[in-house]
Write a protein that holds these residues in place. Structure first.
Motif, PDB file in Angstrom:
ATOM      1  N   LYS A  11       0.837  -1.202   0.000  1.00  0.00           N
ATOM      2  CA  LYS A  11       0.000   0.000   0.000  1.00  0.00           C
ATOM      3  C   LYS A  11       0.867   1.245   0.000  1.00  0.00           C
ATOM      4  N   PHE A  12       1.911   1.231   0.831  1.00  0.00           N
ATOM      5  CA  PHE A  12       2.812   2.379   0.900  1.00  0.00           C
ATOM      6  C   PHE A  12       3.483   2.630  -0.442  1.00  0.00           C
ATOM      7  N   ILE A  13       4.008   1.596  -1.082  1.00  0.00           N
ATOM      8  CA  ILE A  13       4.770   1.810  -2.310  1.00  0.00           C
ATOM      9  C   ILE A  13       3.874   2.320  -3.424  1.00  0.00           C
ATOM     10  N   ARG A  14       2.624   1.873  -3.441  1.00  0.00           N
ATOM     11  CA  ARG A  14       1.686   2.408  -4.442  1.00  0.00           C
ATOM     12  C   ARG A  14       1.345   3.860  -4.122  1.00  0.00           C
ATOM     13  N   ASP A  15       1.181   4.174  -2.841  1.00  0.00           N
ATOM     14  CA  ASP A  15       0.937   5.559  -2.445  1.00  0.00           C
ATOM     15  C   ASP A  15       2.121   6.441  -2.809  1.00  0.00           C
ATOM     16  N   TYR A  16       3.318   5.920  -2.596  1.00  0.00           N
ATOM     17  CA  TYR A  16       4.544   6.670  -2.905  1.00  0.00           C
ATOM     18  C   TYR A  16       4.607   6.999  -4.393  1.00  0.00           C
ATOM     19  N   VAL A  17       4.338   6.016  -5.230  1.00  0.00           N
ATOM     20  CA  VAL A  17       4.372   6.240  -6.676  1.00  0.00           C
ATOM     21  C   VAL A  17       3.274   7.213  -7.090  1.00  0.00           C
ATOM     22  N   SER A  18       2.084   7.039  -6.543  1.00  0.00           N
ATOM     23  CA  SER A  18       0.977   7.935  -6.880  1.00  0.00           C
ATOM     24  C   SER A  18       1.240   9.366  -6.415  1.00  0.00           C
ATOM     25  N   THR A  19       1.771   9.512  -5.218  1.00  0.00           N
ATOM     26  CA  THR A  19       2.010  10.841  -4.658  1.00  0.00           C
ATOM     27  C   THR A  19       3.060  11.609  -5.440  1.00  0.00           C
ATOM     28  N   TYR A  20       4.099  10.934  -5.871  1.00  0.00           N
ATOM     29  CA  TYR A  20       5.213  11.614  -6.523  1.00  0.00           C
ATOM     30  C   TYR A  20       5.268  11.395  -8.039  1.00  0.00           C
ATOM     31  N   ALA A  21       4.183  10.880  -8.620  1.00  0.00           N
ATOM     32  CA  ALA A  21       4.160  10.675 -10.066  1.00  0.00           C
ATOM     33  C   ALA A  21       4.372  11.999 -10.791  1.00  0.00           C
ATOM     34  N   TRP A  22       5.328  12.015 -11.720  1.00  0.00           N
ATOM     35  CA  TRP A  22       5.690  13.201 -12.498  1.00  0.00           C
ATOM     36  C   TRP A  22       6.103  14.356 -11.591  1.00  0.00           C
ATOM     37  N   ASN A  23       6.731  14.019 -10.482  1.00  0.00           N
ATOM     38  CA  ASN A  23       7.201  15.017  -9.535  1.00  0.00           C
ATOM     39  C   ASN A  23       8.538  14.544  -8.979  1.00  0.00           C
ATOM     40  N   ILE A  24       9.076  15.273  -8.009  1.00  0.00           N
ATOM     41  CA  ILE A  24      10.380  14.955  -7.449  1.00  0.00           C
ATOM     42  C   ILE A  24      10.218  14.448  -6.017  1.00  0.00           C
ATOM     43  N   ALA A  25      10.585  13.205  -5.798  1.00  0.00           N
ATOM     44  CA  ALA A  25      10.536  12.613  -4.461  1.00  0.00           C
ATOM     45  C   ALA A  25      11.803  12.967  -3.698  1.00  0.00           C
ATOM     46  N   THR A  26      11.708  12.928  -2.378  1.00  0.00           N
ATOM     47  CA  THR A  26      12.847  13.158  -1.497  1.00  0.00           C
ATOM     48  C   THR A  26      12.863  12.086  -0.416  1.00  0.00           C
ATOM     49  N   THR A  27      13.986  11.935   0.250  1.00  0.00           N
ATOM     50  CA  THR A  27      14.077  10.959   1.325  1.00  0.00           C
ATOM     51  C   THR A  27      13.126  11.282   2.475  1.00  0.00           C
ATOM     52  N   PRO A  28      13.075  12.549   2.958  1.00  0.00           N
ATOM     53  CA  PRO A  28      12.100  12.855   4.014  1.00  0.00           C
ATOM     54  C   PRO A  28      10.662  12.566   3.591  1.00  0.00           C
ATOM     55  N   GLY A  29      10.328  12.847   2.327  1.00  0.00           N
ATOM     56  CA  GLY A  29       8.986  12.547   1.845  1.00  0.00           C
ATOM     57  C   GLY A  29       8.705  11.063   1.829  1.00  0.00           C
TER      58      GLY A  29
END
Length: 241
Positions: free
Chosen positions: A199-217
């Motif tokens: 669930k987390f990994i899908r949320d992570y991909v959805s949240t940062y899709a076409w955006n820039i992820a960070t370690t704190p995020g």
């Protein structure tokens, strides 16, 4: 180049290689389709309509680009073989890893110089998941041993994972970003449990899709999805003291 082309589920894969490496080109295409299917189910649908794979005389085993993968031509044809048989072990690991980059750093972006683990470690962990889905526990264990072997090259030193490329020596970069990093993600999966982790990994991909992820995020979203404190785990593996 000669091309082998196939379309499945709305995605076309074009595999380019010399005529003498036709078997390798077919193997790369087949692996890519399996990886696309597995990652699409696990993370999010493949973000493009095509994937181009091409053999090239690169010193790396593979290099990722948006919608394209360069694969070292030396693994298309095992030296000395007259039937053009590809180096299956290297071909599978390389194509699965580079295909994973279509999600981590293409769909989910990151600063590749300052936080390389967010794309390279994640692509390595995705490859571990690919081996589990395609080859079962034995296959996954074999790939995990390669990750452990990388880390062992620096005597399992607990070097923080979240550092810029320039902070690592050449050996440390391979050992930590490609070895210890994916093992951290596996440890995170163990702590969260498979259902919560998925669930987390899908949320992570959805949240940062076409955006820039960070370690704190990444950490904040993992804690949100598990409703738990992950600071001890991240301090042990990720952050410099």
């Amino acid at each position: 180049y000669q091309a082998i082309t196939q379309t499945k589920n709305g995605v076309t894969v074009n595999s380019y290689a010399c005529a003498s490496d036709k078997a390798g080109a077919q193997a790369a295409l087949d692996i890519a389709f399996r990886a696309i299917q597995d990652y699409s189910q696990t993370y999010a649908p493949y973000p493009y309509t095509q994937l181009n794979i091409f053999a090239t005389p690169t010193l790396a085993l593979g290099i990722e680009y948006p919608g394209a993968i360069a694969v070292a031509n030396r693994i298309y044809n095992v030296q000395g073989n007259t039937n053009g048989t590809p180096n299956t072990i290297y071909m599978e690991a390389t194509v699965a890893h580079e295909a994973a980059h279509q999600w981590f750093y293409n769909l989910v972006g990151n600063n590749q110089l300052d936080e390389p683990w967010l794309d390279e470690s994640m692509a390595q962990f995705a490859t571990l998941q690919y081996y589990m889905m395609e080859n079962g526990t034995a296959g996954a264990n074999g790939f995990r041993q390669s990750l452990e072997g990388r880390w062992a090259s620096v005597n399992d030193a607990k070097i923080p994972i979240d550092q810029p490329v320039a902070a690592f020596s050449g050996r440390e970069y391979s050992a930590i970003v490609y070895g210890r990093g994916p093992l951290f993600v596996a440890a995170l999966q163990d702590q969260l449990g498979r259902e919560t982790f998925d669930k987390f990994i899908r949320d992570y991909v959805s949240t940062y899709a076409w955006n820039i992820a960070t370690t704190p995020g990444f950490e904040t979203l993992a804690e949100k999805d598990c409703g738990c404190d992950l600071k001890p785990l991240f301090n042990e593996w990720i952050y410099p003291n």
